[in-house]
Design a protein around this motif. Structure first.
Motif, PDB file in Angstrom:
ATOM      1  N   SER A 126       7.300   8.998 -23.131  1.00  0.00           N
ATOM      2  CA  SER A 126       7.477  10.374 -23.954  1.00  0.00           C
ATOM      3  C   SER A 126       6.906  10.413 -25.479  1.00  0.00           C
ATOM      4  CB  SER A 126       8.910  10.715 -24.018  1.00  0.00           C
ATOM      5  OG  SER A 126       9.496  10.140 -25.033  1.00  0.00           O
ATOM      6  N   GLY A 127       6.479  11.321 -26.083  1.00  0.00           N
ATOM      7  CA  GLY A 127       6.098  11.207 -27.622  1.00  0.00           C
ATOM      8  C   GLY A 127       7.472  10.615 -28.246  1.00  0.00           C
ATOM      9  N   GLU A 128       7.075  10.396 -29.557  1.00  0.00           N
ATOM     10  CA  GLU A 128       8.475   9.647 -30.213  1.00  0.00           C
ATOM     11  C   GLU A 128       9.105  10.860 -31.001  1.00  0.00           C
ATOM     12  OE1 GLU A 128       7.409   6.196 -32.459  1.00  0.00           O
ATOM     13  OE2 GLU A 128       8.926   6.792 -34.035  1.00  0.00           O
ATOM     14  N   ARG A 129      10.630  10.975 -30.508  1.00  0.00           N
ATOM     15  CA  ARG A 129      11.634  11.733 -31.178  1.00  0.00           C
ATOM     16  C   ARG A 129      12.774  10.792 -31.280  1.00  0.00           C
ATOM     17  NH1 ARG A 129      12.492  16.531 -27.018  1.00  0.00           N
ATOM     18  NH2 ARG A 129      14.504  16.952 -28.269  1.00  0.00           N
TER      19      ARG A 129
ATOM     20  N   HIS B 162       6.305  16.142 -26.423  1.00  0.00           N
ATOM     21  CA  HIS B 162       6.675  16.577 -27.612  1.00  0.00           C
ATOM     22  C   HIS B 162       6.854  15.199 -28.853  1.00  0.00           C
ATOM     23  CE1 HIS B 162       8.234  20.648 -27.101  1.00  0.00           C
ATOM     24  NE2 HIS B 162       8.487  20.344 -25.748  1.00  0.00           N
ATOM     25  N   CYS B 163       6.513  15.282 -29.941  1.00  0.00           N
ATOM     26  CA  CYS B 163       6.182  14.203 -30.616  1.00  0.00           C
ATOM     27  C   CYS B 163       6.475  14.791 -32.207  1.00  0.00           C
ATOM     28  CB  CYS B 163       4.958  13.385 -30.369  1.00  0.00           C
ATOM     29  SG  CYS B 163       5.101  11.854 -31.440  1.00  0.00           S
ATOM     30  N   SER B 164       7.378  13.757 -32.768  1.00  0.00           N
ATOM     31  CA  SER B 164       7.495  13.907 -34.280  1.00  0.00           C
ATOM     32  C   SER B 164       6.304  13.262 -35.037  1.00  0.00           C
ATOM     33  CB  SER B 164       8.850  13.567 -34.627  1.00  0.00           C
ATOM     34  OG  SER B 164       8.748  11.995 -34.578  1.00  0.00           O
ATOM     35  N   LYS B 165       5.494  12.687 -34.614  1.00  0.00           N
ATOM     36  CA  LYS B 165       4.558  11.696 -35.382  1.00  0.00           C
ATOM     37  C   LYS B 165       3.173  12.430 -35.334  1.00  0.00           C
ATOM     38  CE  LYS B 165       5.620   7.351 -35.784  1.00  0.00           C
ATOM     39  NZ  LYS B 165       6.062   5.922 -35.556  1.00  0.00           N
ATOM     40  N   ASN B 166       2.333  11.602 -36.203  1.00  0.00           N
ATOM     41  CA  ASN B 166       0.772  12.316 -36.143  1.00  0.00           C
ATOM     42  C   ASN B 166      -0.152  11.173 -36.452  1.00  0.00           C
ATOM     43  OD1 ASN B 166       0.255  14.937 -36.729  1.00  0.00           O
ATOM     44  ND2 ASN B 166       1.704  15.151 -38.058  1.00  0.00           N
ATOM     45  N   CYS B 167       0.006  10.275 -35.334  1.00  0.00           N
ATOM     46  CA  CYS B 167      -0.922   9.251 -35.527  1.00  0.00           C
ATOM     47  C   CYS B 167      -2.607   9.755 -35.385  1.00  0.00           C
ATOM     48  CB  CYS B 167      -0.641   8.283 -34.179  1.00  0.00           C
ATOM     49  SG  CYS B 167       0.931   7.873 -34.114  1.00  0.00           S
ATOM     50  N   TYR B 168      -3.277   9.084 -36.063  1.00  0.00           N
ATOM     51  CA  TYR B 168      -4.710   9.721 -36.191  1.00  0.00           C
ATOM     52  C   TYR B 168      -5.631   9.971 -34.950  1.00  0.00           C
ATOM     53  CZ  TYR B 168      -3.809  10.078 -41.217  1.00  0.00           C
ATOM     54  OH  TYR B 168      -3.244  10.344 -42.752  1.00  0.00           O
ATOM     55  N   TYR B 169      -5.080   8.864 -33.953  1.00  0.00           N
ATOM     56  CA  TYR B 169      -6.119   9.020 -32.831  1.00  0.00           C
ATOM     57  C   TYR B 169      -5.413   9.702 -31.418  1.00  0.00           C
ATOM     58  CZ  TYR B 169      -2.097   5.536 -32.371  1.00  0.00           C
ATOM     59  OH  TYR B 169      -0.778   5.067 -32.501  1.00  0.00           O
ATOM     60  N   CYS B 170      -4.202  10.347 -31.851  1.00  0.00           N
ATOM     61  CA  CYS B 170      -3.873  10.607 -30.570  1.00  0.00           C
ATOM     62  C   CYS B 170      -3.676  12.419 -30.343  1.00  0.00           C
ATOM     63  CB  CYS B 170      -2.109  10.180 -30.560  1.00  0.00           C
ATOM     64  SG  CYS B 170      -1.007  10.851 -29.183  1.00  0.00           S
ATOM     65  N   GLY B 171      -3.840  12.583 -29.029  1.00  0.00           N
ATOM     66  CA  GLY B 171      -4.134  14.178 -28.748  1.00  0.00           C
ATOM     67  C   GLY B 171      -2.752  14.922 -28.636  1.00  0.00           C
ATOM     68  N   ILE B 172      -1.687  14.203 -28.468  1.00  0.00           N
ATOM     69  CA  ILE B 172      -0.258  14.982 -28.501  1.00  0.00           C
ATOM     70  C   ILE B 172       0.452  14.971 -30.003  1.00  0.00           C
ATOM     71  CG2 ILE B 172      -0.095  14.887 -26.135  1.00  0.00           C
ATOM     72  CD1 ILE B 172       2.099  12.701 -26.461  1.00  0.00           C
ATOM     73  N   ARG B 173      -0.258  14.542 -30.850  1.00  0.00           N
ATOM     74  CA  ARG B 173       0.368  14.413 -32.366  1.00  0.00           C
ATOM     75  C   ARG B 173       0.958  15.707 -32.628  1.00  0.00           C
ATOM     76  NH1 ARG B 173      -3.400  15.588 -36.277  1.00  0.00           N
ATOM     77  NH2 ARG B 173      -2.691  13.767 -37.505  1.00  0.00           N
ATOM     78  N   ALA B 174       2.107  15.533 -33.536  1.00  0.00           N
ATOM     79  CA  ALA B 174       2.618  16.997 -33.805  1.00  0.00           C
ATOM     80  C   ALA B 174       1.668  17.978 -34.316  1.00  0.00           C
ATOM     81  CB  ALA B 174       3.786  16.572 -34.747  1.00  0.00           C
TER      82      ALA B 174
HETATM   83  S1  SF4 Z   1       2.646  10.115 -28.864  1.00  0.00           S
HETATM   84 FE1  SF4 Z   1       2.792   8.052 -29.886  1.00  0.00          FE
HETATM   85  S2  SF4 Z   1       0.707   7.695 -30.296  1.00  0.00           S
HETATM   86 FE2  SF4 Z   1       0.925  10.034 -30.131  1.00  0.00          FE
HETATM   87  S3  SF4 Z   1       1.383  10.856 -32.195  1.00  0.00           S
HETATM   88 FE3  SF4 Z   1       3.287  10.572 -30.931  1.00  0.00          FE
HETATM   89  S4  SF4 Z   1       3.892   8.370 -31.476  1.00  0.00           S
HETATM   90 FE4  SF4 Z   1       1.828   8.450 -32.102  1.00  0.00          FE
END
Ligand code: SF4
Length: 358
Positions: free
Chosen positions: A103-106, A57-69
């Motif tokens: 983990s993803g960022e929360r 689970h992640c609250s962010k949306n980094c453009y390179y990341c497959g688990i982005r929100a």
């Molecule tokens: S898991 Fe990390 S790299 Fe991926 S979207 Fe979330 S914060 Fe960004």
């Protein structure tokens, strides 16, 4: 030229020169000198960190990341407490010395409280015999302090790209993805006393050799004692995927990553450098090559096997169906093939941390 570079102080131009080497013999020479530097300063032992991919689970949306929100196709999961504790006990019984809880960022209260609880439960279940590294993104100073006081000794927060202009191209332009906040978070972790790690991606779209040389100078100067850096690997469900045709071929991204490891070993001889899974993803022998280029840490994935495929940061992650027990003997062989020994039962604190006297 190379011996002259390596015997003297390595500056920006010299780093760029080493990164641009094409001659096979010169590249092997660079890796050999990096290995010797590692062996002289910290020995040829490789520390193991059992990696638990606790939640995607992640609250962010980094453009390179497959688990982005924003990736609505990602199947979200959280490993339950018993499974985390079983994985931690596995690391303990197999004398790994330390684990990484990633983990993803929360930053919601429930998540923060849960990580606090897990730190305590892991220490209780393993008689305080493991070092715990957290890799849970940017948090407030108060949260970082709480987790540190509860017994998380290390924290990994990758800068991903030290050039603010490049960072902005990799992240949405909003305060949730601020370069300055990231830097501030790194400084806070170091000030609190964590053994702090960072890292960058290598072979990104828009990235230049100047960027990579500056990344190494950033890492040398910023006070971290652990590094995890590896090749950028594209993921179809991300905005950066549209630039895939502009990327270096995988073997060149691996080679560049190995040069980055080797040069960093010359710049910071006693730092802990991981040979990352991303290297193995692009090259079946990538992690061994990382050790041969001067790395000294391997992170066997001990996440329960049913979750592994969903911690899908990039495409092609290896060993998705391997149980943690399969990893152990495989990794030992790989480490030996690279001319190193496994540091069983060793916490593997960074020697750079002790020397800095933080
Ligand atoms: S898991 Fe990390 S790299 Fe991926 S979207 Fe979330 S914060 Fe960004």
């Amino acid at each position: 030229m190379m011996n002259k570079v390596i015997n003297g102080k390595v500056d920006f131009e010299q780093i760029k020169h080493l990164l641009s080497l094409q001659d096979r013999e010169e590249i092997s020479n660079l890796f050999a000198i990096a290995r010797e530097t590692r062996d002289t300063h910290i020995g040829n032992k490789v520390y193991l960190r059992g990696l638990i991919e606790y939640s995607n689970h992640c609250s962010k949306n980094c453009y390179y990341c497959g688990i982005r929100a924003g990736n609505k196709n990602a199947f979200r999961y959280e490993v339950n407490d018993n499974e985390v504790l079983e994985a931690a006990k596995f690391a303990c019984e197999n004398r790994y010395g330390s684990i990484v809880l990633q983990s993803g960022e929360r930053s919601d209260k429930k998540f923060i409280a849960h990580i606090s609880e897990l730190i305590q439960k892991i220490h209780d279940a393993t008689n305080n015999s493991l070092r715990i590294t957290l890799s849970c993104g940017e948090q407030s100073e108060e949260v970082y302090r709480t987790w540190y006081e509860l017994g998380a000794q290390r924290y990994l927060l990758r800068i991903e790209a030290s050039n603010p202009g490049l960072y902005k191209k990799l992240h949405p332009d909003n305060k949730n993805h601020s370069y300055e906040r990231r830097l501030e978070a790194l400084k806070t972790l170091i000030n609190i006393g964590y053994q702090t790690g960072t890292g960058v991606m290598i072979g990104l779209p828009f990235q230049t050799l100047d960027d990579l040389a500056n990344d190494l100078i950033f890492i040398r100067n910023c006070g971290v004692v652990m590094i995890g850096m590896g090749p950028y690997i594209e993921h179809a469900e991300t905005p950066l995927f549209k630039y895939r045709d502009e990327l270096l071929p995988p073997e060149k991204r691996v080679e560049l990553s190995l040069k980055m490891i080797a040069i960093l070993r010359l710049l910071r001889p006693s730092i802990n450098i991981a040979s990352t899974t991303a290297l193995q993803t692009l090259d079946p022998m990538g992690r061994e090559k990382g050790l041969r280029a001067g790395a000294n840490v391997i992170m066997p994935n001990i996440t329960p096997v049913q979750y592994k495929k969903n911690y899908d940061l990039y495409e092609g992650k290896p060993c998705l169906n391997d149980e943690p027990s399969d990893c152990g003997s495989c990794i030992e062989k790989r480490i030996e093939m690279a001319g190193c020994e496994v540091a069983y039962g060793d916490w593997g604190d960074s020697k750079a941390y002790h020397r800095a006297g933080i």
